[in-house]
Design an enzyme around this catalytic site. Sequence first.
Site, PDB file in Angstrom:
ATOM      1  N   TYR A  82      53.491  43.758  35.260  1.00 42.69           N
ATOM      2  CA  TYR A  82      55.004  43.535  35.235  1.00 42.69           C
ATOM      3  C   TYR A  82      55.576  44.774  35.381  1.00 42.69           C
ATOM      4  CZ  TYR A  82      53.706  38.657  33.421  1.00 42.69           C
ATOM      5  OH  TYR A  82      53.201  37.534  33.270  1.00 42.69           O
ATOM      6  N   HIS A  93      44.339  37.561  33.944  1.00 41.92           N
ATOM      7  CA  HIS A  93      45.454  37.033  34.516  1.00 41.92           C
ATOM      8  C   HIS A  93      45.162  36.075  35.596  1.00 41.92           C
ATOM      9  CE1 HIS A  93      49.712  38.640  35.416  1.00 41.92           C
ATOM     10  NE2 HIS A  93      49.587  37.271  35.454  1.00 41.92           N
ATOM     11  N   SER A 153      57.334  29.894  32.141  1.00 43.99           N
ATOM     12  CA  SER A 153      58.544  29.230  32.970  1.00 43.99           C
ATOM     13  C   SER A 153      58.794  27.829  32.435  1.00 43.99           C
ATOM     14  CB  SER A 153      58.169  29.006  34.381  1.00 43.99           C
ATOM     15  OG  SER A 153      57.999  30.348  34.953  1.00 43.99           O
ATOM     16  N   PRO A 154      59.146  27.787  31.085  1.00 40.22           N
ATOM     17  CA  PRO A 154      59.304  26.511  30.460  1.00 40.22           C
ATOM     18  C   PRO A 154      60.628  25.902  30.632  1.00 40.22           C
ATOM     19  CG  PRO A 154      59.538  28.253  28.823  1.00 40.22           C
ATOM     20  CD  PRO A 154      58.855  28.864  29.930  1.00 40.22           C
ATOM     21  N   GLY A 175      61.926  26.266  33.881  1.00 38.69           N
ATOM     22  CA  GLY A 175      61.825  25.862  35.476  1.00 38.69           C
ATOM     23  C   GLY A 175      62.469  27.034  36.094  1.00 38.69           C
ATOM     24  N   ARG A 176      62.247  28.087  35.540  1.00 34.30           N
ATOM     25  CA  ARG A 176      62.786  29.382  36.254  1.00 34.30           C
ATOM     26  C   ARG A 176      64.268  29.397  36.528  1.00 34.30           C
ATOM     27  NH1 ARG A 176      58.105  31.638  37.904  1.00 34.30           N
ATOM     28  NH2 ARG A 176      56.313  30.259  38.325  1.00 34.30           N
TER      29      ARG A 176
END
Length: 332
Positions: free
Chosen positions: A56, A126, A205-206, A208-209
């Site tokens: 990241y 990952h 992404s809970p 939905g981005r």
Amino acid sequence: MKTLIMGQGGPEIPALGIGAMSFADFYGETTEAASFAVLDAAVAAGLRHIDTSNVYGKGRSERTIGAWLAANPGARDKLHIATKAGITQDAQGRRVFNNSAAHLEAELDGSLARMGVEQVDLFYVHRREAAIPIEEVAEGLGRIVAKGKARAVGFSEIAPSSLRRAHAVFPVAAVQSEYSLSSRFVELGLLQACRELGVALVAFSPVGRSLLTDAPLDPAKFGKGSFVGDNPRFQPPNFAANLAITDGFRRLAAEMEVPAAGLAIAWLLAQDGPVLPIPGTRSVAHLRELLRGLELDLGPEDLARIESVLPVGWAHGDRYSDGQYVGPERFC
């Protein structure tokens, strides 16, 4: 506060974490000060889990966490730190995967140095390298735990069959996968396997981005080659269709007097399984919206109303483009 157990015999932690990809400009520019403010507010609210990776921002996310720890002596015990390794580049600069024990341990050593800690609480692979049997990978992870560099291990974006094979060799504490009202494929085997084995499902992404929030991202602000710019759900005509559908979810959230992001988190926490959502955020205001999800106890009627506006399969476009799908194991 709602809690869950992080793997069999693992620690009990709050059932909401922070995804630290947002500390590295992934969904828009940010600053170290803004990330510090999010960490301060998260810890003050009682959250513990912070989920990062060596890739990241090419280590920027981990360096930010390390700088925050350095600025807050004694704060290490307040965080349940997870990081990942396994994504790398070949000589031509192409993305490849390396699950060898030597590579994973060397990358973890770099992560520990960037964060200024001697041990992480959870170390994931990952992306799976198909050429190495997952049993061999699990053995290598076990040796890392034995050396004291990680308390527990996990995998990101693997199939239920792979999880069972790895868990038979060394206990897997968590599997990280996308899971939200807009991406529910984990319900076709992965969630069940996690429940059966006592493995936590860490849901990235809970919201939905951003599609499941009151302020969805504007794809026009992201250029071609960026994740959002290339993602099928944010490209025309899919994006307009997805906005129109999720407007109904935003109206429902308003009727329930809760931010849409908080309702999306509450829905995940109402599912039958050890689910740990890890939303990313660059602002304290958005974090407060997410925290509202911990306060809601959704009943059958509430869940039915949510399902009526966002039925399974509502989203237009795949969750990844062809290029973004390189690495995740597909199982359904």
